[in-house]
Motif scaffolding. Structure first.
Motif, short mmCIF file in Angstrom:
data_model
loop_
_atom_site.label_atom_id
_atom_site.label_comp_id
_atom_site.label_asym_id
_atom_site.label_seq_id
_atom_site.Cartn_x
_atom_site.Cartn_y
_atom_site.Cartn_z
N ASN A 139 0.81 -1.22 0.00
CA ASN A 139 0.00 0.00 0.00
C ASN A 139 0.84 1.28 0.00
O ASN A 139 0.58 2.22 -0.74
N ALA A 188 -9.46 4.22 5.82
CA ALA A 188 -9.20 3.53 4.56
C ALA A 188 -9.69 4.41 3.41
O ALA A 188 -10.61 5.21 3.57
N THR A 216 -10.97 3.80 -0.46
CA THR A 216 -11.30 2.75 -1.43
C THR A 216 -10.82 3.10 -2.84
O THR A 216 -10.53 2.19 -3.63
N SER A 217 -10.72 4.39 -3.14
CA SER A 217 -10.27 4.80 -4.47
C SER A 217 -9.56 6.15 -4.38
O SER A 217 -10.19 7.17 -4.09
N TRP A 218 -8.27 6.15 -4.68
CA TRP A 218 -7.53 7.41 -4.69
C TRP A 218 -7.97 8.28 -5.87
O TRP A 218 -7.86 9.51 -5.82
N ASP A 267 -11.12 8.63 -6.87
CA ASP A 267 -12.28 9.36 -6.35
C ASP A 267 -11.85 10.44 -5.36
O ASP A 267 -12.38 11.55 -5.36
N HIS A 294 -5.59 2.30 -3.86
CA HIS A 294 -6.43 2.36 -2.66
C HIS A 294 -5.53 2.31 -1.43
O HIS A 294 -4.32 2.07 -1.55
N ASN A 352 -5.54 0.56 2.50
CA ASN A 352 -6.24 -0.32 3.45
C ASN A 352 -6.38 0.36 4.81
O ASN A 352 -7.49 0.48 5.34
N THR A 394 -5.93 -0.39 8.00
CA THR A 394 -6.71 -1.04 9.05
C THR A 394 -6.32 -0.54 10.44
O THR A 394 -7.11 -0.63 11.38
#
Length: 322
Positions: free
Chosen positions: A161, A267, A269-271, A273, A296, A298, A300
């Motif tokens: 990531n 998190a 989900t879409s860089w 967006d 993206h 994660n 966590t």
């Protein structure tokens, strides 16, 4: 008899006419020796005009981080001369380094200064990567060519990531920590720089085998043997471009685009967006945050990341924001 005379006269006229025709053709289509010489002289003059190749005068006070180079040693002088010639006459590369230096040195310099590292070490980054986020065949990454294990050892996050070896500020801080550690061991900035390239264990090994404690007395491999001399040649050329035949104006240099930062602790989900929220696109977002390695995040652990966003109006972003 009269008939024969007429025939001979006619043949004579044909010969004269042929000679005249040949002379005209020679004048129109074939250059005289004088005209050929003149054209060659003009051609030779045009080839050399405005471009002269000459030997390079090496500065007498050449040094790295204040440690002088023993230029009175002919073997050292030849190695220095090689790097000055190669880097001066590889004009396209030298010019690109000057352009990039204007963009990235203002980021690197204050971090070196804060850590007490000599300013000359910014040229080490130039020699390592050309101020680009490159990856070596061995896996060394980023401006400072940091290995994965070294990056993690010094606190960088390195995974699928996120890879902070691509983060200029954070990677520069790691380079400073690494340099300070080995300066304490070697006592010399020159040997420390060599150790950055070859690895400290490699330099220690060669020093033990060869029973010397000075970089300029060591017999090293091709890359590390040229390393410091290349750094010093790059430093001199970038610092004094006009002295080496480069005409560079301020408008020719690359500049850092003004930015602001956004904190992210969730998190993503879409860089792509995410980028649209700030009226830019994925490519521009990655340009300013190359440490984001996937489309993206994660996250966590809900870690806080600082994302750099360019000010509006600097990029063509197509349909972003619609």
């Amino acid at each position: 008899m009269k008939y024969i005379k007429n025939i001979l006269a006619f043949i004579g006229l044909l010969a004269v006419a042929g000679t005249l025709i040949f002379a005209v053709q020679s004048t129109d289509g074939v250059e005289s020796p004088e005209s050929t010489t003149t054209k060659n002289e003009v051609s030779d003059k045009n080839v050399a005009e405005g471009y002269q190749i000459s030997a390079i005068e090496i500065p007498e006070d050449l040094n790295f981080a204040g440690e002088p180079v023993p230029l009175d040693d002919p073997e050292i002088m030849e190695r220095v001369d090689r790097e000055f010639l190669v880097n001066t006459y590889w004009q396209s590369n030298a010019l690109l380094l000057m352009k990039r230096a204007n963009k990235y040195f203002p980021i690197i310099e204050p971090i070196l200064k804060k850590n007490g590292i000599p300013d000359d070490f910014k040229y080490l980054a130039v020699a390592e990567s050309g101020l680009e986020n490159v990856v070596s065949p061995a896996g060394a990454t980023g401006f400072w060519q940091i290995m994965k294990a070294t990056g993690r050892e010094y606190g960088l996050e390195v995974n699928d990531n996120v890879d902070e070896r691509y983060h200029v500020e954070k990677a520069t801080q790691v380079a400073c920590d690494y340099i300070k550690k080995w300066k304490e061991r070697f006592g010399s900035w020159t040997l420390t720089a060599a150790a950055y390239n070859a690895g400290p264990s490699g330099i220690q090994k060669y020093m033990g085998i060869q029973q010397v404690d000075d970089y300029y007395d060591l017999l090293l491999g091709q890359e590390t043997g040229r390393y410091l001399f290349r750094i010093m040649a790059i430093k001199e050329i970038i610092s004094h471009p006009e002295k080496y035949g480069f005409k560079v104006e301020e408008k020719d240099l690359y500049e850092k685009v003004p930015t602001f930062t956004v904190e992210v602790d969730t998190a993503v989900t879409s860089w792509a967006d995410f980028a649209e929220l700030y009226e830019i696109n994925y490519k521009v977002l990655k340009r300013h945050n190359p440490w984001l390695r996937e489309p993206h995040l994660n996250n966590t652990s809900r870690k806080k990341y600082v994302v750099e966003i360019p000010n509006k109006g600097y990029y063509r972003v197509g349909n972003a924001g619609k």
